[in-house]
Design an enzyme around this catalytic site. Sequence first.
Site, short mmCIF file in Angstrom:
data_model
loop_
_atom_site.label_atom_id
_atom_site.label_comp_id
_atom_site.label_asym_id
_atom_site.label_seq_id
_atom_site.Cartn_x
_atom_site.Cartn_y
_atom_site.Cartn_z
N PRO A 1 -6.76 -0.30 -5.79
CA PRO A 1 -7.75 -0.31 -6.86
C PRO A 1 -7.33 -1.19 -8.05
CG PRO A 1 -7.12 1.96 -6.29
CD PRO A 1 -6.27 1.04 -5.47
N GLU B 1 -2.48 7.10 -3.93
CA GLU B 1 -1.49 7.59 -4.89
C GLU B 1 -0.50 6.52 -5.30
OE1 GLU B 1 -0.41 10.97 -2.56
OE2 GLU B 1 -1.52 12.33 -3.85
N ARG C 1 -18.16 -13.28 8.50
CA ARG C 1 -19.50 -13.86 8.38
C ARG C 1 -19.47 -15.28 7.86
NH1 ARG C 1 -23.65 -10.61 8.34
NH2 ARG C 1 -24.85 -11.90 6.94
N ASP D 1 -27.88 -15.59 2.86
CA ASP D 1 -27.57 -14.23 2.42
C ASP D 1 -27.69 -14.09 0.91
OD1 ASP D 1 -26.99 -13.32 4.92
OD2 ASP D 1 -24.84 -13.08 4.60
CL1 6GU Z 1 -8.55 -1.58 -2.02
N1 6GU Z 1 -8.07 0.99 -2.36
C1 6GU Z 1 -8.33 2.21 -2.85
N2 6GU Z 1 -7.52 3.21 -2.56
N3 6GU Z 1 -9.37 2.46 -3.64
C2 6GU Z 1 -10.17 1.44 -3.90
C3 6GU Z 1 -9.96 0.15 -3.41
C4 6GU Z 1 -8.86 -0.04 -2.62
N4 6GU Z 1 -10.94 -0.65 -3.86
C5 6GU Z 1 -11.72 0.12 -4.60
N5 6GU Z 1 -11.26 1.38 -4.64
#
Ligand code: 6GU
Length: 259
Positions: A92, A119, A157, A172
């Site tokens: 994230p 985590e 794609r 697209d």
């Molecule tokens: Cl790549 N991993 C995790 N755990 N949560 C996420 C993500 C990735 N992308 C958005 N949320």
Amino acid sequence: MKVDILTLFPEMFPGYLNRSMLQRAQNAGFLQVKLHNIRDYARGKHRVTDEAPYGGGGGMVLKPQPLFAAVESVLDGEDIAFKSIPVILLTPQGRTFSQDIAEELAGEERLVLICGRYEGVDERVREHLATDEISIGDYVLTGGELAAMVIVDAVTRQIPGVLGAEGAAERDSYATGLLEGPQYTRPEVFRGWAVPEVLLSGHAARIEDWKRQQALRRTWRRRPELLLKTSLSEEDKRFLDTLTPEDVLKAGNEDVPGG
Ligand code: 6GU
């Protein structure tokens, strides 16, 4: 393109990757996906892959050793030393995935995707193993597995020849820089709701103009910021000038989801 995916849950992938467009891309030799179980690279009788963080704080952190061993087994030393092949940590905290990034990655011959767990991953993986970090949006997932599938799909794609109809990827949403307008198929009237007359007219030029205008209108209403980033013809601009805020209100926000 060859993609190596490092994950604690390889069994999550085949149901998505071995169907539809991704299956055809693999059968036709455009895409080769290899799944690697991180646990297979962990040392010791118990093959431990995660441990509690130093300094406390709860949760578990993926250990560096199994991840380094897995990447080192998949790539040769030169690739790692020269960072010639993208090793992408899915987290994230990464840069947010987009159509531009999909196009960028489609130019690579190989990718290595490391699925983190939410985590955490030992910081030395970020610093000394990964060449890039990608997130698929501002929400928290349990792990990087869905992100890896999203990236493989969007990137595949973009590989020339993968999509049957010539230019389908270029049409697209996002590739044109506009949202797609409405589409209809049979029947002509469903529960009293008719297909717009122009689409039945057989008048190719009028239909193309209408589709372009619908895409412009929908983009203007839902994602106006996209209009600043795309190239617009003089005709597009003239059409957009006919749209007013009142137009949205009058339409009762019919074009806005939940509106
Ligand atoms: Cl790549 N991993 C995790 N755990 N949560 C996420 C993500 C990735 N992308 C958005 N949320």
